[in-house]
Design an enzyme around this catalytic site. Structure first.
Site, PDB file in Angstrom:
ATOM      1  CD  GLU A  35      -2.599   1.247   0.119  1.00  0.00           C
ATOM      2  OE1 GLU A  35      -3.585   2.680   0.167  1.00  0.00           O
ATOM      3  OE2 GLU A  35      -3.593   0.842  -0.541  1.00  0.00           O
ATOM      4  CB  CYS A  62      -2.786  -4.861   5.892  1.00  0.00           C
ATOM      5  SG  CYS A  62      -2.070  -3.543   6.139  1.00  0.00           S
TER       6      CYS A  62
END
Length: 312
Positions: free
Chosen positions: A2, A91
């Protein structure tokens, strides 16, 4: 990845590497259908048949905790033309975990099962491959057996394992031996991930994880042709070749991004390049206070000219 591997970086890296598959940055799913323009923003390849301009399949990644809304948005990704759907259970970002996304679901294997099952059910009959990515746990590995059992029961088509817990973040080492145990308990393909920076890392990962398939992330930015280094034993790109690649990357942006977005992404890339190319530190220092594309490109070209002159 990301914040750095957007469609421009995917375009660039798939031009010079034979990747089998790319995963997008995550599409955040909360309690509604995500607008189509958000999917297109994060995955413009949807307009190209779900592939990069050079033909590498791109899979939309979803991050969320509501099984029904994850399923609804998986169908949207399918309708828009993705080359599959990937579910993020790995994540480690604090902002994501605080909102019950990413690695936070590793604390609730039952919910993981429900998310995967609902998405798989929604995609049944579409022939869309469904993959998931996990870590070894949240704070520790105490729930790993339950996590693996949830995966085994839900049966996605593929699982990628980042060989660290959320708490361990990206701190070396990666515990690849855990992946071998996970793989022995599953009948689906398992992909090894974590701390793969060079060919020797990949060879040790394959040996310890018993996986022949690897996913690379940060290493792909540190050495831009890393995929081909791993697959074909190619020589890592020289700094001069990498400099030209940087300039090629700047030309891919046709003005769609705001100056801050452009500069922040480039600066993040330099942070990774410094792992393999010490010279990148000079370039980073030269542009770290700059914001506008024209002045950034001008400074990069100036530094490259200076370095070339010094070599001669």
């Amino acid at each position: 990845m990301e914040g750095v591997v957007d469609h421009l970086m995917r375009d660039l890296l798939t031009q010079i590497n034979d990747y089998d598959l790319c995963i997008t940055e995550f599409v955040r799913v909360v309690n509604r259908k995500v607008p189509k323009h958000t999917f297109y923003k994060l995955c413009p390849e949807l307009k190209l048949g779900g592939k990069t301009p050079s033909g590498t399949p791109v899979r939309v990644q979803l991050l969320g905790q509501d099984p029904n809304w994850m399923a609804e948005n998986a169908l949207i990704a399918h309708d828009l033309g993705t080359s599959g759907v990937d579910i993020n259970f790995g994540c480690p970002a604090k902002t994501v975990n605080k909102s019950q996304g990413g690695a936070s679901l590793l604390k609730d294997p039952e919910l993981m099962y429900q998310v995967i099952s609902n998405v798989k059910s929604a995609l049944s009959g579409t022939e869309q491959p469904l993959s998931a990515k996990i870590r070894l746990g949240f704070d520790d590995t105490s729930l790993l057996d339950e996590i693996v059992d949830a995966i085994a029961q839900a049966q996605p088509d593929m699982l990628t394992v980042h060989a660290r817990t959320k708490r361990q973040g990206y701190k070396p080492p990666a515990y690849w031996e855990y992946i071998a145990d996970i793989k022995s308990k599953l009948t689906i393909p398992v992909i090894a991930n974590g701390e793969i920076w060079q060919r020797s890392d990949a060879q040790r990962c394959i040996e310890k994880s018993h996986c022949n398939d690897l996913m690379i992330g940060r290493g792909a930015l540190a050495t831009p042709n890393l995929a081909n280094v791993l697959k074909y034993n190619d020589t890592p790109m020289t700094w001069e070749e990498t400099c030209q690649l940087i300039l090629d990357w700047t030309k891919l942006d046709d003005g769609e991004f705001k100056p801050f977005y452009f500069s922040s992404r480039l600066k993040q890339w330099y942070r990774y390049l410094k792992y393999f190319y010490p010279q990148a530190a000079t370039l980073f220092d030269a542009i770290k206070t700059l914001q506008h594309k024209a002045e950034i490109v001008s400074e990069i070209e100036r530094i490259i000219r200076v370095e070339s002159t010094e070599v001669l």
